[in-house]
Every structure is written in C-alpha cells, then in structure tokens.
Design a protein around this motif. Structure first.
Motif, PDB file in Angstrom:
ATOM      1  N   MET A  44       0.822  -1.202   0.000  1.00 49.55           N
ATOM      2  CA  MET A  44       0.000   0.000   0.000  1.00 49.55           C
ATOM      3  C   MET A  44       0.858   1.255   0.000  1.00 49.55           C
ATOM      4  SD  MET A  44      -3.045   1.020   2.699  1.00 49.55           S
ATOM      5  CE  MET A  44      -1.986   1.384   4.086  1.00 49.55           C
ATOM      6  N   ASP A  87      -2.089   1.144  -3.326  1.00 50.02           N
ATOM      7  CA  ASP A  87      -3.345   0.417  -3.122  1.00 50.02           C
ATOM      8  C   ASP A  87      -4.170   1.199  -2.109  1.00 50.02           C
ATOM      9  OD1 ASP A  87      -5.370  -1.397  -3.034  1.00 50.02           O
ATOM     10  OD2 ASP A  87      -4.308  -2.824  -1.754  1.00 50.02           O
ATOM     11  N   GLU A 110     -11.190  -3.883  -4.041  1.00 50.60           N
ATOM     12  CA  GLU A 110     -10.375  -4.312  -5.169  1.00 50.60           C
ATOM     13  C   GLU A 110      -9.115  -3.454  -5.254  1.00 50.60           C
ATOM     14  OE1 GLU A 110     -10.806  -5.034 -10.014  1.00 50.60           O
ATOM     15  OE2 GLU A 110     -12.492  -4.247  -8.849  1.00 50.60           O
ATOM     16  N   ASN A 111      -7.988  -4.094  -5.469  1.00 51.72           N
ATOM     17  CA  ASN A 111      -6.710  -3.411  -5.518  1.00 51.72           C
ATOM     18  C   ASN A 111      -6.710  -2.299  -6.560  1.00 51.72           C
ATOM     19  OD1 ASN A 111      -3.848  -2.838  -5.729  1.00 51.72           O
ATOM     20  ND2 ASN A 111      -3.512  -4.806  -4.739  1.00 51.72           N
ATOM     21  N   THR A 112      -6.142  -1.143  -6.205  1.00 47.70           N
ATOM     22  CA  THR A 112      -6.068  -0.022  -7.154  1.00 47.70           C
ATOM     23  C   THR A 112      -4.722   0.061  -7.868  1.00 47.70           C
ATOM     24  OG1 THR A 112      -5.356   1.487  -5.401  1.00 47.70           O
ATOM     25  CG2 THR A 112      -7.722   1.341  -5.827  1.00 47.70           C
ATOM     26  N   LEU A 113      -3.785  -0.826  -7.522  1.00 44.16           N
ATOM     27  CA  LEU A 113      -2.474  -0.826  -8.183  1.00 44.16           C
ATOM     28  C   LEU A 113      -2.637  -1.086  -9.681  1.00 44.16           C
ATOM     29  CD1 LEU A 113      -0.277  -2.851  -5.672  1.00 44.16           C
ATOM     30  CD2 LEU A 113       0.088  -0.478  -6.354  1.00 44.16           C
ATOM     31  N   HIS A 150     -13.962  -0.561 -12.093  1.00 49.86           N
ATOM     32  CA  HIS A 150     -13.496  -0.476 -10.711  1.00 49.86           C
ATOM     33  C   HIS A 150     -14.340   0.544  -9.941  1.00 49.86           C
ATOM     34  CE1 HIS A 150     -10.817   0.017  -7.275  1.00 49.86           C
ATOM     35  NE2 HIS A 150     -10.115  -1.018  -7.703  1.00 49.86           N
TER      36      HIS A 150
END
Length: 322
Positions: free
Chosen positions: A1, A121, A127-130, A154
């Motif tokens: 993160m 993140d 849900e992962n933002t990477l 997303h």
C-alpha cells in the motif's frame, strides 16, 4: 500500500469560506501516500542503495529495469458538500515522460498530459487499485498533477465519475485517522525491537551499541548522546513509542555476538596488571566480549571493593574458558 497519512490542504488554517454557499467550513484533510507501494516492498538495504525518493519523485534502479514514480492528486467529488476529497497518490511514468516532467517541475508554463499507472493500493476499496490506468495532467505554478482515471468497472472509477457523500468522505478520513493512531501506538516485543534495531543500524553498530551499554559496572545512569539519537531515529522510523532509559537494559539484555540472554553474577575485582590475556583484546572483543569472568581494575592507583555485580553471556564464558 505504501505509507499513508493525513495532510492539511492549507498550511495556515483548516477553515475556509465556501464560494458557493458563503459559509465557513472546516477543511477536509487530504489522504496522502508518503511513498509508492513498490518502494515499501524494498528491504532497508535496497532503499538506501538502489532507490532515491523525495516528496515528489521516486526512482528505483533494479538490475534489469528502472521504475520511476511521481506524486499526483486524485480528486473525488463530494456531492453534498462544498469541497472535494483529495488523495495524494503516486503514479508510474515512462522514462521519457518522467524526465520531461522532472525538467519542467515547478517551472512548467504549459499543461501537458502523460500516461501513467496508479502505484498505491487505496485501502478504501476492496479491489486493488495498483496498476489502474490514468492520464496525468500537469498544472501550472508548481501544483502537483491531477490524474484522470481511464474507463474501468473499478469502484474507484465509479466514485470519480459519480462522486461520494460527505458522510462517506468523513468515514474514510476517520478510518485512516484510527489506522494511523493504532499504527503509531503499536508495540513491538523486545525480541522484535532487537531484530529490527539490528537491521536499522547494521551489525557492527548494533554490537558497539550493546557492548557500550555494558562496558561499565555499575551501569551508567544515562546513555551516551549518540545512543539516544539512534534510539530516537529508530522509534520514529518504526512509529513506536520512544524507548525510555529504564527499558533499554530490559530490551537489549542479549549478547550481540551469540544472542544468549544475559545473566547476572558477582565477580572478583582483580588488578589489571596481574592479568596475562590468552588472546589479544581485539580477538576477545570479537569472539567473547561478554564473558565478564572478572572485573579488571587498576588497583595500584585506585581503591575498589572486592567484587562487583556484572552481567555475562554463557557462550562467551564457555569460549573464553577454552
């Protein structure tokens, strides 16, 4: 993160007069990442040797590639309030885009657009933002670029397009504030402190730190300044409570060479001039520095009691006796 924190959008005041309703409001803080996620995955050695980071730029030089990141702003509209919720996130750029942006940083006279990918993140989303694709729009006057997400299913994209409520925004701020408070007050075990402190300062300095703690008997009533500085920097780096003097000998009660817990003993004070060492001082310090079989003093010049309380390492004594 990545390391997360709360930041005031303004330096002088947390209040502002809304241009829409004319009322004075408390300004919402920005939720900002201090580092990119990929910087935090590095160990302490790599952070020092292959990475460069400032408040706006980060470069990581791996053997097979170089990763480049800049700090940007993601703005989420608040539908029932007169301001927005800002996230300070890091975005990866290509070498060409990074070099061009860095060259124009704070002096850019025209606005430009680059392609980038979010490199944090955000914990407010399941849900992962990477890796989410964004446009990076630079702004004049040294203001950090604003990012515009590409179309995606997303939840972050939905929030950016449709906005969120002030209640949701305040919940996110409260969650982050609670998370930071918990993180900053978390306690490491004594073993964890020793392990992490050794990584932080390196083996040689760690050994010197411990041996200097126990080089005098009775023990000193305060630490050396350099020891206090190391402990303070370590506490700040790991967001733990400051280590008080009275706890130092409780925490660091292990031999730095063999990691044996130190034991207490009462030993005789002997004249240093009567001792013929079997090994050189340098070798003893390296192999068994905490044997403390006796306490050597200059009895010709000074007067001492017959014995003194010491601490010792069993392994060090075993090796010295051999």
């Amino acid at each position: 993160m990545g390391i997360f924190d709360l930041f005031k959008k303004k330096q002088k005041s947390t209040e502002f007069r809304c241009s829409t309703c004319g009322e004075i409001h408390n300004e919402l803080p920005a939720l900002g990442f201090i580092t990119p996620f990929y910087y935090e995955t590095l160990n302490e050695k790599d952070k020092k040797e292959i990475a460069e980071i400032s408040s706006d730029f980060c470069v990581i030089n791996h053997e097979d590639q170089t990763d480049r990141f800049i700090r940007t702003v993601l703005t989420i509209q608040i539908n029932d309030a007169c301001e927005n919720l800002d996230y300070g996130v890091w975005v990866s750029l290509s070498e060409k885009s990074f070099d061009e942006y860095e060259a124009d940083f704070k002096n850019n006279t025209e606005e430009k657009t680059y392609f980038g990918m979010i490199s944090n993140d955000i914990p407010d989303y399941q849900e992962n933002t990477l890796g989410l694709h964004v446009n990076v729009n630079t702004r004049k006057g040294g203001i950090r670029p604003e990012i515009i997400p590409h179309e995606n299913d997303h939840k972050l994209i939905s929030d950016w397009e449709n906005g969120i409520s002030i209640e949701e925004a305040e919940k996110r701020i409260e969650r982050m504030n609670n998370s930071l408070t918990k993180k900053k007050t978390q306690k490491l075990t004594n073993e964890q402190i020793r392990t992490e402190f050794k990584k932080f300062v390196g083996n040689d300095k760690y050994t010197h730190f411990i041996l200097t703690l126990y080089e005098a008997f009775p023990l000193r009533e305060k630490l050396f300044f350099w020891q206090e500085e190391l402990l303070n920097k370590f506490s700040q780096e790991y967001n733990i409570e400051e280590i008080e003097y009275e706890n130092v000998y409780v925490i660091f009660n292990h031999c730095p060479i063999h990691d044996f817990e130190l034991k207490k003993d009462t030993v005789k004070i002997v004249d240093v001039n009567d001792i013929t060492p079997k090994a050189s001082y340098e070798k003893e310090k390296k192999l068994f520095p905490m044997a403390n079989i006796n306490a050597t003093r200059d009895l010709e010049r000074f007067s001492y009691p017959k014995d003194v309380d010491v601490v010792y390492c069993e392994k060090c004594r075993e090796l010295k006796n051999k």
